[in-house]
Design an enzyme around this catalytic site. Sequence first.
Site, mmCIF file in Angstrom:
data_model
loop_
_atom_site.group_PDB
_atom_site.id
_atom_site.type_symbol
_atom_site.label_atom_id
_atom_site.label_comp_id
_atom_site.label_asym_id
_atom_site.label_seq_id
_atom_site.Cartn_x
_atom_site.Cartn_y
_atom_site.Cartn_z
ATOM 1 N N ALA A 40 1.016 -0.971 -0.015
ATOM 2 C CA ALA A 40 -0.074 -0.226 0.001
ATOM 3 C C ALA A 40 0.923 1.218 -0.102
ATOM 4 O O ALA A 40 1.050 1.836 1.066
ATOM 5 C CB ALA A 40 -0.903 0.112 1.337
ATOM 6 N N TYR A 78 -2.210 4.464 -2.559
ATOM 7 C CA TYR A 78 -2.740 3.274 -2.459
ATOM 8 C C TYR A 78 -3.253 2.854 -0.993
ATOM 9 O O TYR A 78 -4.015 2.079 -0.849
ATOM 10 C CB TYR A 78 -2.229 2.110 -2.911
ATOM 11 N N ASP A 115 -3.056 -7.872 -4.336
ATOM 12 C CA ASP A 115 -3.295 -6.437 -4.876
ATOM 13 C C ASP A 115 -3.726 -5.723 -3.588
ATOM 14 O O ASP A 115 -4.946 -6.377 -2.980
ATOM 15 C CB ASP A 115 -4.033 -6.147 -6.068
ATOM 16 N N ASP A 135 -5.535 -2.817 -3.768
ATOM 17 C CA ASP A 135 -7.028 -2.005 -4.498
ATOM 18 C C ASP A 135 -8.211 -2.979 -4.753
ATOM 19 O O ASP A 135 -8.647 -3.078 -5.935
ATOM 20 C CB ASP A 135 -6.566 -1.164 -5.548
ATOM 21 N N PRO A 156 -9.317 -12.037 -14.953
ATOM 22 C CA PRO A 156 -10.906 -11.782 -15.260
ATOM 23 C C PRO A 156 -10.903 -11.038 -16.663
ATOM 24 O O PRO A 156 -12.000 -11.186 -17.134
ATOM 25 C CB PRO A 156 -11.370 -10.871 -14.321
ATOM 26 N N GLU A 187 3.930 -8.607 -13.910
ATOM 27 C CA GLU A 187 2.935 -9.436 -14.388
ATOM 28 C C GLU A 187 2.904 -10.258 -15.636
ATOM 29 O O GLU A 187 2.807 -11.462 -16.077
ATOM 30 C CB GLU A 187 1.451 -8.796 -14.537
HETATM 31 O O1 48C Z 1 0.905 0.272 -3.940
HETATM 32 C C1 48C Z 1 0.782 0.766 -4.947
HETATM 33 N N1 48C Z 1 1.043 2.066 -5.204
HETATM 34 C C2 48C Z 1 0.952 2.485 -6.303
HETATM 35 O O2 48C Z 1 1.100 3.740 -6.608
HETATM 36 C C3 48C Z 1 0.858 1.626 -7.563
HETATM 37 C C4 48C Z 1 0.926 0.245 -7.043
HETATM 38 N N2 48C Z 1 0.838 -0.197 -5.887
HETATM 39 C C5 48C Z 1 0.516 -1.732 -5.813
HETATM 40 O O3 48C Z 1 0.997 -2.455 -6.610
HETATM 41 C C6 48C Z 1 -0.589 -1.981 -5.029
HETATM 42 O O4 48C Z 1 -0.866 -3.062 -4.186
HETATM 43 C C7 48C Z 1 -1.490 -2.339 -6.189
HETATM 44 O O5 48C Z 1 -2.245 -3.165 -5.813
HETATM 45 C C8 48C Z 1 -0.360 -3.057 -7.156
HETATM 46 C C9 48C Z 1 -0.467 -3.140 -8.336
HETATM 47 N N3 48C Z 1 -1.800 -3.482 -9.172
HETATM 48 C C10 48C Z 1 -2.736 -2.253 -9.683
HETATM 49 O O6 48C Z 1 -2.284 -1.258 -9.663
HETATM 50 C C11 48C Z 1 -4.009 -2.857 -10.055
HETATM 51 N N4 48C Z 1 -4.448 -3.739 -9.192
HETATM 52 C C12 48C Z 1 -3.704 -3.237 -11.442
#
Ligand code: 48C
Length: 348
Positions: A116, A120, A205, A207, A228, A297
């Site tokens: 996080a 995020y 993830d 989010d 998905p 990924e």
């Molecule tokens: O923690 C962050 N901060 C950010 O600014 C960008 C990504 N991330 C981490 O990377 C989060 O844990 C996100 O879930 C993961 C990348 N995944 C995504 O951004 C969308 N689920 C595609």
Amino acid sequence: MNLLNVKVVTVVLLSALLLGVLYCYISQTHRFVSFQLQDLKADSRSAEVHPDSHEFHLVAPEHVRYKQPSITQGRTDVVSVTPWLAPIVWEGTFNPVLLDSIYKPQNISIAATVFAVGKYIMFLKNFLETAEQHFFVGFKVHIYVFTDRPKEVPQVKMATDRQLTVHSVPSSNRWQEISARRMELIQMLIEETVHSNTDYIFCLDVDSQFHGRWGTESLGGLVAVIHPGYYRDDRSRFPYERRPQSRAYVAPGEGDFYYCGGAFGGLMHEVHLLTKTCRFNFEADAKENIEAAWQEESHLNRYMWLNKPSKVLSPEYLWQDFKSRNPEIHIIRFSGVVKNYAEIRPNA
Ligand code: 48C
């Protein structure tokens, strides 16, 4: 040598031979008897057989009641096994009560990593609260949160046997970097902390949030989750890395499924090898100024193409809230929340 000496030597040799034969006979009998005894003991304690590893040795308690399984009737709208005979987990293809009764006595422990970083952090509370309700409920769970804002980690009440640890990590002005660095940080976590006292690890993830059970049905050696967005498409439409120069390259006409980077897991040593490999390849690409289409990924997809997952989770295990639910999706267990990337990512 006179006659007397010959007789003495003969007697000695014969008695040595006799003793040897006698010894072999006794030792054989002893071995046979001891095996018999062991078998007897084992039979009398069959329910208490303690395999040295719970992996693939599924001991079921004697009196769990459940519906008779069928090999002729089941879901007909989805495929639940891969061409390499790995299960594909869909609702209705497993019995959660039976599975939990098998794993509960084995006292397994599960780690989960979640990142996080930057804005995020806003998703963490929902992630953690819904994990309490749905993620391996009743089992030993240790959640590792990686963030540049440790003071903003929300207080979430956790059940006994469940704990949370916060690791501070630097932020970055590129979301691609934040996402990709997860492989390195998970590798280090496994090497420095969890390798010894934890059986399984899942990397998720932030989010996203849980809406349904995510439990022992997801356990396996190397576990991948089908993305998905592409599971009904021809693989020519998968967003694989298509430049041969990249170490994440998947050639046209190759590939199995398109797996998501937002959820994967398995046994500790399997996930260690995956993260170490993906990190190495991502960094090797970077040295040559190449970044795969979808960062780690893309590397995970090449890895899973060459190292077939021993269990595949259906898109139930990582849906996307903005999508309408397709008929084969009988339950959404974990799903990416609706968000505006422009507002939450450090760069476009
Ligand atoms: O923690 C962050 N901060 C950010 O600014 C960008 C990504 N991330 C981490 O990377 C989060 O844990 C996100 O879930 C993961 C990348 N995944 C995504 O951004 C969308 N689920 C595609």
